[in-house]
Design a protein around this motif. Structure first.
Motif, PDB file in Angstrom:
ATOM      1  N   ARG A 104       0.836  -1.217   0.000  1.00 42.50           N
ATOM      2  CA  ARG A 104       0.000   0.000   0.000  1.00 42.50           C
ATOM      3  C   ARG A 104       0.863   1.256   0.000  1.00 42.50           C
ATOM      4  NH1 ARG A 104      -3.100  -3.157   3.825  1.00 42.50           N
ATOM      5  NH2 ARG A 104      -5.018  -3.905   2.823  1.00 42.50           N
ATOM      6  N   SER A 105       1.999   1.196   0.704  1.00 40.60           N
ATOM      7  CA  SER A 105       2.881   2.365   0.729  1.00 40.60           C
ATOM      8  C   SER A 105       3.495   2.601  -0.649  1.00 40.60           C
ATOM      9  CB  SER A 105       3.978   2.186   1.780  1.00 40.60           C
ATOM     10  OG  SER A 105       4.889   1.163   1.426  1.00 40.60           O
ATOM     11  N   TYR A 106       3.782   1.522  -1.374  1.00 37.96           N
ATOM     12  CA  TYR A 106       4.277   1.689  -2.739  1.00 37.96           C
ATOM     13  C   TYR A 106       3.209   2.330  -3.622  1.00 37.96           C
ATOM     14  CZ  TYR A 106       8.647  -0.879  -2.134  1.00 37.96           C
ATOM     15  OH  TYR A 106       9.898  -1.264  -1.739  1.00 37.96           O
ATOM     16  N   TRP A 107       1.993   1.822  -3.521  1.00 36.68           N
ATOM     17  CA  TRP A 107       0.906   2.369  -4.342  1.00 36.68           C
ATOM     18  C   TRP A 107       0.706   3.860  -4.031  1.00 36.68           C
ATOM     19  CZ3 TRP A 107      -1.450   0.342  -8.481  1.00 36.68           C
ATOM     20  CH2 TRP A 107      -2.570   1.007  -8.981  1.00 36.68           C
ATOM     21  N   ARG A 112       3.613   1.494  -9.392  1.00 36.33           N
ATOM     22  CA  ARG A 112       2.530   0.674  -9.928  1.00 36.33           C
ATOM     23  C   ARG A 112       2.968  -0.722 -10.368  1.00 36.33           C
ATOM     24  NH1 ARG A 112       0.396   4.040  -7.502  1.00 36.33           N
ATOM     25  NH2 ARG A 112      -1.078   5.635  -8.216  1.00 36.33           N
ATOM     26  N   HIS A 113       4.242  -1.010 -10.241  1.00 38.55           N
ATOM     27  CA  HIS A 113       4.784  -2.285 -10.736  1.00 38.55           C
ATOM     28  C   HIS A 113       5.514  -2.988  -9.599  1.00 38.55           C
ATOM     29  CE1 HIS A 113       7.254  -4.389 -14.189  1.00 38.55           C
ATOM     30  NE2 HIS A 113       6.767  -5.249 -13.313  1.00 38.55           N
ATOM     31  N   VAL A 114       5.180  -4.244  -9.367  1.00 38.82           N
ATOM     32  CA  VAL A 114       5.823  -5.049  -8.327  1.00 38.82           C
ATOM     33  C   VAL A 114       6.357  -6.335  -8.945  1.00 38.82           C
ATOM     34  CG1 VAL A 114       5.448  -6.387  -6.209  1.00 38.82           C
ATOM     35  CG2 VAL A 114       4.402  -4.129  -6.455  1.00 38.82           C
ATOM     36  N   VAL A 115       7.565  -6.710  -8.557  1.00 38.59           N
ATOM     37  CA  VAL A 115       8.114  -8.022  -8.897  1.00 38.59           C
ATOM     38  C   VAL A 115       7.849  -8.919  -7.694  1.00 38.59           C
ATOM     39  CG1 VAL A 115      10.162  -9.321  -9.561  1.00 38.59           C
ATOM     40  CG2 VAL A 115       9.877  -6.962 -10.356  1.00 38.59           C
ATOM     41  N   ALA A 116       6.909  -9.836  -7.844  1.00 43.10           N
ATOM     42  CA  ALA A 116       6.432 -10.657  -6.726  1.00 43.10           C
ATOM     43  C   ALA A 116       7.163 -11.993  -6.694  1.00 43.10           C
ATOM     44  CB  ALA A 116       4.918 -10.883  -6.853  1.00 43.10           C
ATOM     45  N   ALA A 147      -5.469  -7.969  -4.949  1.00 43.45           N
ATOM     46  CA  ALA A 147      -6.610  -7.591  -4.108  1.00 43.45           C
ATOM     47  C   ALA A 147      -6.424  -6.198  -3.507  1.00 43.45           C
ATOM     48  CB  ALA A 147      -6.794  -8.624  -2.994  1.00 43.45           C
ATOM     49  N   ILE A 148      -5.166  -5.764  -3.377  1.00 54.64           N
ATOM     50  CA  ILE A 148      -4.878  -4.446  -2.808  1.00 54.64           C
ATOM     51  C   ILE A 148      -5.064  -3.341  -3.838  1.00 54.64           C
ATOM     52  CG2 ILE A 148      -3.001  -2.994  -1.915  1.00 54.64           C
ATOM     53  CD1 ILE A 148      -1.945  -5.546  -0.535  1.00 54.64           C
ATOM     54  N   ALA A 149      -4.510  -3.569  -5.048  1.00 55.29           N
ATOM     55  CA  ALA A 149      -4.551  -2.544  -6.095  1.00 55.29           C
ATOM     56  C   ALA A 149      -4.230  -3.216  -7.435  1.00 55.29           C
ATOM     57  CB  ALA A 149      -3.552  -1.429  -5.801  1.00 55.29           C
ATOM     58  N   GLY A 182      -2.758 -13.700 -11.747  1.00 50.03           N
ATOM     59  CA  GLY A 182      -2.812 -12.297 -12.152  1.00 50.03           C
ATOM     60  C   GLY A 182      -1.506 -11.674 -12.581  1.00 50.03           C
ATOM     61  N   ALA A 183      -0.414 -12.439 -12.603  1.00 50.94           N
ATOM     62  CA  ALA A 183       0.871 -11.879 -13.037  1.00 50.94           C
ATOM     63  C   ALA A 183       0.823 -11.529 -14.517  1.00 50.94           C
ATOM     64  CB  ALA A 183       1.999 -12.869 -12.772  1.00 50.94           C
ATOM     65  N   ASP A 184       1.495 -10.446 -14.871  1.00 51.72           N
ATOM     66  CA  ASP A 184       1.474  -9.958 -16.250  1.00 51.72           C
ATOM     67  C   ASP A 184       2.585 -10.543 -17.102  1.00 51.72           C
ATOM     68  OD1 ASP A 184      -0.616  -7.613 -16.175  1.00 51.72           O
ATOM     69  OD2 ASP A 184       0.564  -7.433 -14.348  1.00 51.72           O
ATOM     70  N   ARG A 185       3.693 -10.884 -16.485  1.00 51.28           N
ATOM     71  CA  ARG A 185       4.818 -11.435 -17.241  1.00 51.28           C
ATOM     72  C   ARG A 185       5.700 -12.251 -16.307  1.00 51.28           C
ATOM     73  NH1 ARG A 185       5.892  -6.392 -16.569  1.00 51.28           N
ATOM     74  NH2 ARG A 185       5.186  -5.814 -18.635  1.00 51.28           N
ATOM     75  N   ALA A 186       6.555 -13.060 -16.910  1.00 47.80           N
ATOM     76  CA  ALA A 186       7.573 -13.794 -16.154  1.00 47.80           C
ATOM     77  C   ALA A 186       8.940 -13.369 -16.648  1.00 47.80           C
ATOM     78  CB  ALA A 186       7.389 -15.301 -16.333  1.00 47.80           C
TER      79      ALA A 186
END
Length: 309
Positions: A104-107, A112-116, A147-149, A182-186
């Motif tokens: 949430r602090s990043y958002w 807007r982009h996270v490497v999970a 679910a957060i953003a 929900g990941a957009d890419r690998a």
């Protein structure tokens, strides 16, 4: 026809004869520990910025050990450059509430982009144990972030199989579940054979994975360090690489030339096989990644140079 065919068909042509600069790149950095390291990092960021990468990512230490430094580095990149900054997040030694707070602090900061990632255990060689109140793995983390953003999310892929996976099929199934979550890419871990990547890409497609798979490129200038990295991610260090770097310990300029040659050849073969997106593990140094991008035809635009000045 196999994806290996385009690369093999180029053997009689100069490797970079047909590059058109039609590539997209991204770069990975790690948060600096000292003022000197911060200066080196920032010089690298500013050197690579004019190439217009799709994004630059900042790693996250085991157990959240670099949480504050990662956050500060990501925010500075977002604030002081034209680059899209992506923050790494892991599941290691943190509760779901703690990870959600970081996300949430990043958002809120405009990231807007996270490497999970699941993440590596704090003690090398020990098995991963989820936090009792945390995310169990990267699949759960991706779901939690979505679910957060509506984050853009990249996840890891392992062309030679994650060392903790039961087998290749289980590893590919895990990648499929991350994409399905929900990941957009690998982005792949590093490798040193183009066939390794093409084979993995074909296997992923056969499983119905239709998300973008970006090869991760590690320009090697320190074989011992690379061997340590390889042990953590299941990558194979070919024997010829040891021979290439033998006797160069006290010749850093020669090591740089050899490293650039090896990585550039790999990228050239991937390009010949149709790859147009590359992710570079920079180790906070710009020279090798910049040189390889140049060989692939990527040039800085005047407006990007002005922004970086």
């Amino acid at each position: 026809m196999s994806s290996l065919a385009p690369a093999s068909g180029q053997r009689n042509r100069p490797l970079f004869a047909d590059v058109a600069g039609d590539i997209a790149v991204s770069f990975e950095f790690f948060p600096p520990k000292t003022e000197k390291m911060e200066q080196t990092l920032w010089e690298s960021v500013k050197t690579l910025e004019p190439l217009g990468p799709r994004f630059v990512s900042v790693t996250y230490g085991a157990g959240g050990s670099t949480r504050e430094r990662t956050h500060a580095t990501v925010e500075r990149i977002a604030r002081e450059t034209s680059l899209q900054a992506a923050a790494h997040l892991t599941c290691v030694e943190a509760s779901r509430a703690e990870i959600d707070e970081v996300a949430r602090s990043y958002w809120a900061a405009g990231i807007r982009h996270v490497v999970a990632l699941r993440g590596d255990p704090p003690e090398p060689g020990t098995p991963f144990k989820p936090h009792p109140d945390g995310y169990a793995n990267a699949v759960a983390l991706v779901k939690g972030l979505k679910a957060i953003a509506p984050f853009e999310i990249s996840v890891a892929a392992y062309p030679e199989c994650h060392p903790e996976s039961r087998n290749k099929a289980a590893d590919l199934d895990n990648l499929w579940r991350k994409i399905d979550a929900g990941a957009d890419r690998a982005i792949t871990q590093f490798f040193f054979s183009p066939e390794c990547f093409f084979r993995f890409r074909d296997q992923a497609a056969a499983m119905g994975i239709d998300a973008e798979i970006v090869p991760g490129i590690l320009p090697v200038s320190n074989v011992a360090q690379t061997r340590k990295f390889a042990g953590q991610c299941g990558a194979t260090i070919p024997t010829w690489m040891d021979r290439l770097f033998e006797g160069l310990d006290n010749l850093p300029a020669a090591r740089q030339l050899v490293a650039a040659t090896v990585a550039a050849e790999l990228c050239g073969q991937l390009y010949a096989g149709g790859v147009r997106h590359f992710h570079f593990y920079t180790l906070n140094r710009a020279e090798l990644s910049y040189a390889i991008c140049h060989l692939l035809g990527l040039r800085p635009r005047a407006d990007r140079q002005e922004q970086a000045a």
